[in-house]
Design a protein around this motif. Structure first.
Motif, PDB file in Angstrom:
ATOM      1  N   ARG A 209       0.859  -1.116  -0.092  1.00 54.51           N
ATOM      2  CA  ARG A 209      -0.112   0.097   0.040  1.00 54.51           C
ATOM      3  C   ARG A 209       0.799   1.208  -0.098  1.00 54.51           C
ATOM      4  O   ARG A 209       2.015   1.354   0.670  1.00 54.51           O
ATOM      5  CB  ARG A 209      -0.934  -0.111   1.395  1.00 54.51           C
ATOM      6  CG  ARG A 209      -2.032  -1.348   1.247  1.00 54.51           C
ATOM      7  CD  ARG A 209      -2.775  -1.131   0.171  1.00 54.51           C
ATOM      8  NE  ARG A 209      -3.851  -2.157   0.275  1.00 54.51           N
ATOM      9  CZ  ARG A 209      -3.758  -3.012  -0.607  1.00 54.51           C
ATOM     10  NH1 ARG A 209      -2.831  -3.566  -1.212  1.00 54.51           N
ATOM     11  NH2 ARG A 209      -4.648  -4.216  -0.559  1.00 54.51           N
ATOM     12  N   GLU A 210       0.648   2.263  -0.662  1.00 53.97           N
ATOM     13  CA  GLU A 210       1.059   3.519  -0.807  1.00 53.97           C
ATOM     14  C   GLU A 210       0.355   4.438  -0.202  1.00 53.97           C
ATOM     15  O   GLU A 210      -0.813   4.736  -0.814  1.00 53.97           O
ATOM     16  CB  GLU A 210       1.427   3.681  -2.258  1.00 53.97           C
ATOM     17  CG  GLU A 210       2.468   5.110  -2.202  1.00 53.97           C
ATOM     18  CD  GLU A 210       3.082   5.151  -3.486  1.00 53.97           C
ATOM     19  OE1 GLU A 210       3.074   6.308  -3.885  1.00 53.97           O
ATOM     20  OE2 GLU A 210       3.779   4.301  -3.991  1.00 53.97           O
ATOM     21  N   ILE A 211       0.726   5.422   0.868  1.00 47.13           N
ATOM     22  CA  ILE A 211      -0.160   6.179   1.456  1.00 47.13           C
ATOM     23  C   ILE A 211       0.434   7.814   1.458  1.00 47.13           C
ATOM     24  O   ILE A 211       1.503   8.041   1.506  1.00 47.13           O
ATOM     25  CB  ILE A 211      -0.256   5.862   2.967  1.00 47.13           C
ATOM     26  CG1 ILE A 211      -0.915   4.698   2.929  1.00 47.13           C
ATOM     27  CG2 ILE A 211      -1.221   6.933   3.594  1.00 47.13           C
ATOM     28  CD1 ILE A 211      -0.534   4.086   4.443  1.00 47.13           C
ATOM     29  N   VAL A 212      -0.270   8.728   0.601  1.00 44.06           N
ATOM     30  CA  VAL A 212       0.185  10.125   0.478  1.00 44.06           C
ATOM     31  C   VAL A 212      -0.112  10.686   1.858  1.00 44.06           C
ATOM     32  O   VAL A 212      -1.576  10.627   2.223  1.00 44.06           O
ATOM     33  CB  VAL A 212      -0.393  10.719  -0.556  1.00 44.06           C
ATOM     34  CG1 VAL A 212       0.027  12.182  -0.790  1.00 44.06           C
ATOM     35  CG2 VAL A 212       0.069  10.056  -1.951  1.00 44.06           C
ATOM     36  N   ILE A 213       0.736  11.422   2.696  1.00 45.84           N
ATOM     37  CA  ILE A 213       0.385  11.983   3.896  1.00 45.84           C
ATOM     38  C   ILE A 213       1.094  13.423   3.649  1.00 45.84           C
ATOM     39  O   ILE A 213       2.211  13.719   3.372  1.00 45.84           O
ATOM     40  CB  ILE A 213       1.323  11.472   4.827  1.00 45.84           C
ATOM     41  CG1 ILE A 213       0.905   9.999   4.997  1.00 45.84           C
ATOM     42  CG2 ILE A 213       1.353  12.373   6.326  1.00 45.84           C
ATOM     43  CD1 ILE A 213       2.049   9.247   5.627  1.00 45.84           C
ATOM     44  N   ASP A 214       0.097  14.407   3.991  1.00 42.01           N
ATOM     45  CA  ASP A 214       0.441  15.949   3.979  1.00 42.01           C
ATOM     46  C   ASP A 214       0.966  16.277   5.341  1.00 42.01           C
ATOM     47  O   ASP A 214       0.597  16.691   6.023  1.00 42.01           O
ATOM     48  CB  ASP A 214      -0.969  16.774   3.917  1.00 42.01           C
ATOM     49  CG  ASP A 214      -1.472  16.607   2.593  1.00 42.01           C
ATOM     50  OD1 ASP A 214      -0.895  16.474   1.509  1.00 42.01           O
ATOM     51  OD2 ASP A 214      -2.843  16.383   2.313  1.00 42.01           O
ATOM     52  N   ALA A 215       2.426  15.867   5.166  1.00 44.65           N
ATOM     53  CA  ALA A 215       3.176  16.229   6.503  1.00 44.65           C
ATOM     54  C   ALA A 215       4.719  16.002   5.899  1.00 44.65           C
ATOM     55  O   ALA A 215       4.893  15.248   5.041  1.00 44.65           O
ATOM     56  CB  ALA A 215       3.102  15.465   7.647  1.00 44.65           C
ATOM     57  N   PRO A 216       5.691  16.685   6.398  1.00 44.86           N
ATOM     58  CA  PRO A 216       6.879  16.543   5.903  1.00 44.86           C
ATOM     59  C   PRO A 216       7.523  15.084   6.396  1.00 44.86           C
ATOM     60  O   PRO A 216       7.304  14.367   7.410  1.00 44.86           O
ATOM     61  CB  PRO A 216       7.938  17.508   6.736  1.00 44.86           C
ATOM     62  CG  PRO A 216       6.824  18.542   7.305  1.00 44.86           C
ATOM     63  CD  PRO A 216       5.469  17.884   7.657  1.00 44.86           C
ATOM     64  N   ALA A 217       8.276  14.629   5.382  1.00 47.10           N
ATOM     65  CA  ALA A 217       9.100  13.266   5.476  1.00 47.10           C
ATOM     66  C   ALA A 217       9.597  12.977   6.880  1.00 47.10           C
ATOM     67  O   ALA A 217       9.429  12.035   7.641  1.00 47.10           O
ATOM     68  CB  ALA A 217       9.956  12.872   4.380  1.00 47.10           C
ATOM     69  N   ASP A 218      10.433  14.069   7.325  1.00 48.81           N
ATOM     70  CA  ASP A 218      11.216  13.699   8.559  1.00 48.81           C
ATOM     71  C   ASP A 218      10.256  13.770   9.702  1.00 48.81           C
ATOM     72  O   ASP A 218      10.622  12.886  10.611  1.00 48.81           O
ATOM     73  CB  ASP A 218      12.231  14.733   8.636  1.00 48.81           C
ATOM     74  CG  ASP A 218      13.479  14.778   7.858  1.00 48.81           C
ATOM     75  OD1 ASP A 218      13.675  13.612   7.410  1.00 48.81           O
ATOM     76  OD2 ASP A 218      13.964  15.935   7.649  1.00 48.81           O
ATOM     77  N   THR A 219       9.182  14.529   9.602  1.00 51.78           N
ATOM     78  CA  THR A 219       7.958  14.397  10.841  1.00 51.78           C
ATOM     79  C   THR A 219       7.386  12.819  10.799  1.00 51.78           C
ATOM     80  O   THR A 219       7.389  12.224  11.771  1.00 51.78           O
ATOM     81  CB  THR A 219       7.107  15.503  10.490  1.00 51.78           C
ATOM     82  OG1 THR A 219       7.861  16.670  10.866  1.00 51.78           O
ATOM     83  CG2 THR A 219       5.968  15.400  11.743  1.00 51.78           C
ATOM     84  N   VAL A 220       7.346  12.506   9.799  1.00 52.57           N
ATOM     85  CA  VAL A 220       6.350  11.110   9.489  1.00 52.57           C
ATOM     86  C   VAL A 220       7.365   9.839  10.008  1.00 52.57           C
ATOM     87  O   VAL A 220       6.935   9.227  10.790  1.00 52.57           O
ATOM     88  CB  VAL A 220       5.815  10.910   8.169  1.00 52.57           C
ATOM     89  CG1 VAL A 220       5.364   9.551   8.090  1.00 52.57           C
ATOM     90  CG2 VAL A 220       4.681  11.798   8.091  1.00 52.57           C
ATOM     91  N   TRP A 221       8.556  10.130   9.428  1.00 47.70           N
ATOM     92  CA  TRP A 221       9.766   9.202   9.911  1.00 47.70           C
ATOM     93  C   TRP A 221      10.029   9.130  11.352  1.00 47.70           C
ATOM     94  O   TRP A 221      10.167   8.242  12.026  1.00 47.70           O
ATOM     95  CB  TRP A 221      11.139   9.322   8.765  1.00 47.70           C
ATOM     96  CG  TRP A 221      12.270   8.643   9.545  1.00 47.70           C
ATOM     97  CD1 TRP A 221      13.218   9.053  10.196  1.00 47.70           C
ATOM     98  CD2 TRP A 221      12.336   7.054   9.615  1.00 47.70           C
ATOM     99  NE1 TRP A 221      14.054   7.797  10.618  1.00 47.70           N
ATOM    100  CE2 TRP A 221      13.171   6.910   9.993  1.00 47.70           C
ATOM    101  CE3 TRP A 221      11.195   6.400   8.922  1.00 47.70           C
ATOM    102  CZ2 TRP A 221      13.787   5.331  10.240  1.00 47.70           C
ATOM    103  CZ3 TRP A 221      12.073   4.471   9.220  1.00 47.70           C
ATOM    104  CH2 TRP A 221      12.955   4.292   9.732  1.00 47.70           C
TER     105      TRP A 221
END
Length: 132
Positions: free
Chosen positions: A6-18
């Motif tokens: 599954r691929e999920i697009v998230i409206d947040a910066p990559a570093d925050t999500v990581w």
């Protein structure tokens, strides 16, 4: 071997999500939106996740790559001959990212259940990670 991606697009910066996805112990609680009630380390590199319905699963950390923003772990249990799950966060501009979630498992009979679970959890992950 069954495989679900599954691929999920998230409206947040990559570093925050990581920062959340890459946290092996606390990350699942922050992502699951109430589906999990506890996540704790029970052995070195093994966590126990307790779901809201009381189900407990154990997962072993396989790899964590900070520079690639990728974590891999394996479900440990009698019902599973082989399991490997990975989550990887890719930047998509400054304020958006993609989470690629892959689950490979044996026996194949688990694939439909995993696909249904991942489909149900994808919007939850999208919402909770966007709000982080």
């Amino acid at each position: 071997m069954g495989s679900v991606q599954r691929e999920i697009v998230i409206d947040a910066p990559a570093d925050t999500v990581w920062g959340i996805v890459g946290d092996f112990v606390a990350g699942p609680l922050h992502m699951a939106g109430g589906a999990l009630v506890e996540s704790k380390l029970v052995e070195p590199d093994v966590r126990a996740l307790t779901f809201a319905d009381g189900t407990v699963v154990r997962e072993r950390l396989v790899a964590r790559d900070e520079s690639a923003r990728r974590i891999a772990y394996a479900w440990v249990g009698d019902d599973v001959a082989h399991d490997n799950t990975s989550m990887q966060v890719f930047a998509d501009g400054r304020a958006r990212c993609r989470l690629v979630w892959i689950h490979d498992t044996l026996p194949d009979e688990l694939t439909n259940w995993l696909a249904t679970t991942m489909d149900r959890m994808s919007p939850v992950l999208q919402q909770t990670l966007r709000s982080a």
